[in-house]
Design a protein around this motif. Structure first.
Motif, PDB file in Angstrom:
ATOM      1  N   LEU A  92       0.833  -1.199   0.000  1.00 12.48           N
ATOM      2  CA  LEU A  92       0.000   0.000   0.000  1.00 12.48           C
ATOM      3  C   LEU A  92       0.869   1.252   0.000  1.00 12.48           C
ATOM      4  N   ALA A  93       1.909   1.267   0.817  1.00  8.59           N
ATOM      5  CA  ALA A  93       2.792   2.443   0.881  1.00  8.59           C
ATOM      6  C   ALA A  93       3.462   2.703  -0.465  1.00  8.59           C
ATOM      7  N   SER A  94       3.807   1.633  -1.182  1.00  9.20           N
ATOM      8  CA  SER A  94       4.457   1.810  -2.489  1.00  9.20           C
ATOM      9  C   SER A  94       3.440   1.871  -3.628  1.00  9.20           C
ATOM     10  N   ARG A  95       2.151   1.817  -3.294  1.00  2.00           N
ATOM     11  CA  ARG A  95       1.043   1.863  -4.264  1.00  2.00           C
ATOM     12  C   ARG A  95       1.192   0.777  -5.335  1.00  2.00           C
ATOM     13  N   ASP A  96       1.598  -0.399  -4.882  1.00  2.00           N
ATOM     14  CA  ASP A  96       1.797  -1.549  -5.770  1.00  2.00           C
ATOM     15  C   ASP A  96       0.468  -2.304  -5.914  1.00  2.00           C
ATOM     16  N   ARG A  97      -0.297  -1.923  -6.911  1.00  2.31           N
ATOM     17  CA  ARG A  97      -1.626  -2.507  -7.130  1.00  2.31           C
ATOM     18  C   ARG A  97      -1.550  -4.021  -7.342  1.00  2.31           C
ATOM     19  N   GLU A  98      -0.598  -4.460  -8.148  1.00  4.08           N
ATOM     20  CA  GLU A  98      -0.482  -5.896  -8.451  1.00  4.08           C
ATOM     21  C   GLU A  98      -0.191  -6.699  -7.189  1.00  4.08           C
ATOM     22  N   ARG A  99       0.699  -6.201  -6.354  1.00  2.00           N
ATOM     23  CA  ARG A  99       1.046  -6.913  -5.119  1.00  2.00           C
ATOM     24  C   ARG A  99      -0.148  -6.921  -4.170  1.00  2.00           C
ATOM     25  N   LEU A 100      -0.837  -5.791  -4.037  1.00  2.42           N
ATOM     26  CA  LEU A 100      -2.043  -5.737  -3.197  1.00  2.42           C
ATOM     27  C   LEU A 100      -3.076  -6.755  -3.677  1.00  2.42           C
ATOM     28  N   LEU A 101      -3.281  -6.808  -4.979  1.00  2.00           N
ATOM     29  CA  LEU A 101      -4.249  -7.750  -5.543  1.00  2.00           C
ATOM     30  C   LEU A 101      -3.820  -9.186  -5.265  1.00  2.00           C
TER      31      LEU A 101
ATOM     32  N   HIS B 231     -17.543  -5.955  -1.997  1.00  2.00           N
ATOM     33  CA  HIS B 231     -16.589  -4.909  -2.367  1.00  2.00           C
ATOM     34  C   HIS B 231     -15.396  -4.931  -1.421  1.00  2.00           C
ATOM     35  N   PHE B 232     -14.247  -4.627  -1.970  1.00  2.00           N
ATOM     36  CA  PHE B 232     -13.022  -4.578  -1.176  1.00  2.00           C
ATOM     37  C   PHE B 232     -12.111  -3.551  -1.847  1.00  2.00           C
ATOM     38  N   TYR B 233     -11.888  -2.430  -1.176  1.00  2.00           N
ATOM     39  CA  TYR B 233     -11.146  -1.296  -1.743  1.00  2.00           C
ATOM     40  C   TYR B 233      -9.841  -1.058  -1.005  1.00  2.00           C
ATOM     41  N   PHE B 234      -8.902  -0.475  -1.718  1.00  3.56           N
ATOM     42  CA  PHE B 234      -7.748   0.188  -1.121  1.00  3.56           C
ATOM     43  C   PHE B 234      -7.755   1.595  -1.691  1.00  3.56           C
ATOM     44  N   THR B 235      -7.734   2.556  -0.804  1.00  2.17           N
ATOM     45  CA  THR B 235      -7.817   3.950  -1.219  1.00  2.17           C
ATOM     46  C   THR B 235      -6.561   4.668  -0.747  1.00  2.17           C
ATOM     47  N   GLY B 236      -5.996   5.467  -1.623  1.00  2.00           N
ATOM     48  CA  GLY B 236      -4.784   6.211  -1.290  1.00  2.00           C
ATOM     49  C   GLY B 236      -5.105   7.580  -0.719  1.00  2.00           C
ATOM     50  N   PRO B 237      -4.075   8.411  -0.615  1.00  3.53           N
ATOM     51  CA  PRO B 237      -4.281   9.772  -0.109  1.00  3.53           C
ATOM     52  C   PRO B 237      -5.309  10.519  -0.970  1.00  3.53           C
TER      53      PRO B 237
ATOM     54  N   ARG C 151      -8.340  10.238  -0.923  1.00  2.59           N
ATOM     55  CA  ARG C 151      -9.461   9.331  -1.225  1.00  2.59           C
ATOM     56  C   ARG C 151      -9.466   8.844  -2.674  1.00  2.59           C
ATOM     57  N   VAL C 152      -8.312   8.808  -3.311  1.00  2.00           N
ATOM     58  CA  VAL C 152      -8.213   8.291  -4.680  1.00  2.00           C
ATOM     59  C   VAL C 152      -8.118   6.774  -4.608  1.00  2.00           C
ATOM     60  N   ASN C 153      -9.005   6.099  -5.339  1.00  2.00           N
ATOM     61  CA  ASN C 153      -9.031   4.641  -5.311  1.00  2.00           C
ATOM     62  C   ASN C 153      -7.778   4.063  -5.948  1.00  2.00           C
ATOM     63  N   LEU C 154      -7.077   3.249  -5.178  1.00  2.68           N
ATOM     64  CA  LEU C 154      -5.869   2.588  -5.669  1.00  2.68           C
ATOM     65  C   LEU C 154      -6.220   1.230  -6.273  1.00  2.68           C
ATOM     66  N   LEU C 155      -7.102   0.487  -5.589  1.00  2.23           N
ATOM     67  CA  LEU C 155      -7.456  -0.852  -6.065  1.00  2.23           C
ATOM     68  C   LEU C 155      -8.829  -1.242  -5.554  1.00  2.23           C
TER      69      LEU C 155
ATOM     70  N   ARG D  46     -10.922  -1.189 -12.487  1.00  2.93           N
ATOM     71  CA  ARG D  46     -11.440   0.147 -12.143  1.00  2.93           C
ATOM     72  C   ARG D  46     -10.624   0.733 -11.000  1.00  2.93           C
ATOM     73  N   HIS D  47     -10.000   1.878 -11.224  1.00  3.24           N
ATOM     74  CA  HIS D  47      -9.228   2.552 -10.172  1.00  3.24           C
ATOM     75  C   HIS D  47      -8.956   3.986 -10.617  1.00  3.24           C
ATOM     76  N   GLY D  48      -8.471   4.779  -9.680  1.00  6.87           N
ATOM     77  CA  GLY D  48      -8.094   6.152  -9.997  1.00  6.87           C
ATOM     78  C   GLY D  48      -9.173   7.182  -9.714  1.00  6.87           C
TER      79      GLY D  48
END
Length: 181
Positions: free
Chosen positions: A92-101, A119-125, A127-131, A138-140
């Protein structure tokens, strides 16, 4: 004129009419009392039913609220467990979508199949959807949900019922992770 038997002409008619009047009056009084008692009984029954309905409605509302709180607590336990996984924190800190998935998709599939989690989300700073684990393509976009706003503002768990974009009532639980945590 007297009739045979000592009756006066028209006296029988008057005496019978008087008895008929008293009988009609008595029957009317009985009917009025029955209608009054029937009305009173109906009103009492309506009040009893209204009280029972109100009691049952409050019991259902309490049950529903308790059920939501138990479900929210269960989801929070899952999120807290995930928050203790340093691999997820790093991804999450490195915003690695593939690794999170890769790390969360098996869990999501289990929760979806076993617990009806959709639903299962990861949201970055900001409130931008990371994954979206449920829809990785769908992200961003910005997540503008009340529960997300609540978690961001309080830096604590945000949870509650929200209406989704398709009009579905959804229990959402958001646990914020901060880099300094």
């Amino acid at each position: 004129m007297n009739r045979p038997g000592g009756q006066i002409k028209g006296a029988t008619h008057t005496k019978g009419a008087t008895h008929t009047k008293w009988l009609v009056l008595a029957l009317s009084l009985i009917l009025a009392l029955l209608l009054g008692f029937g009305y009173a009984y109906e009103r009492v029954q309506q009040e009893i039913l209204a009280e029972e309905f109100d009691h049952n409605l409050k019991a259902v509302a309490r049950y529903f609220q308790d059920s939501l709180e138990r479900q929210q607590d269960s989801l929070d336990t899952v999120l807290e467990t995930l928050g203790n996984d340093p691999r997820l924190a790093d991804a999450l800190a490195s915003r690695d979508r593939e690794r999170l998935l890769q790390l969360t998709q098996p869990l999501f599939m289990h929760l979806r199949d076993d617990r009806a989690i959709t639903h299962f989300y990861f949201t970055g700073p900001h409130r931008v959807n990371l994954l979206r684990v449920h829809q990785p393509q769908r992200h961003g976009d910005i997540i503008g949900r009340r529960t997300t706003d609540m978690a961001e503002m309080t830096r604590e768990l945000g949870g509650g019922l929200e209406v989704g974009p398709l009009g579905t009532l959804t229990l959402r639980v958001v646990r914020p992770w901060f880099k300094d945590d």
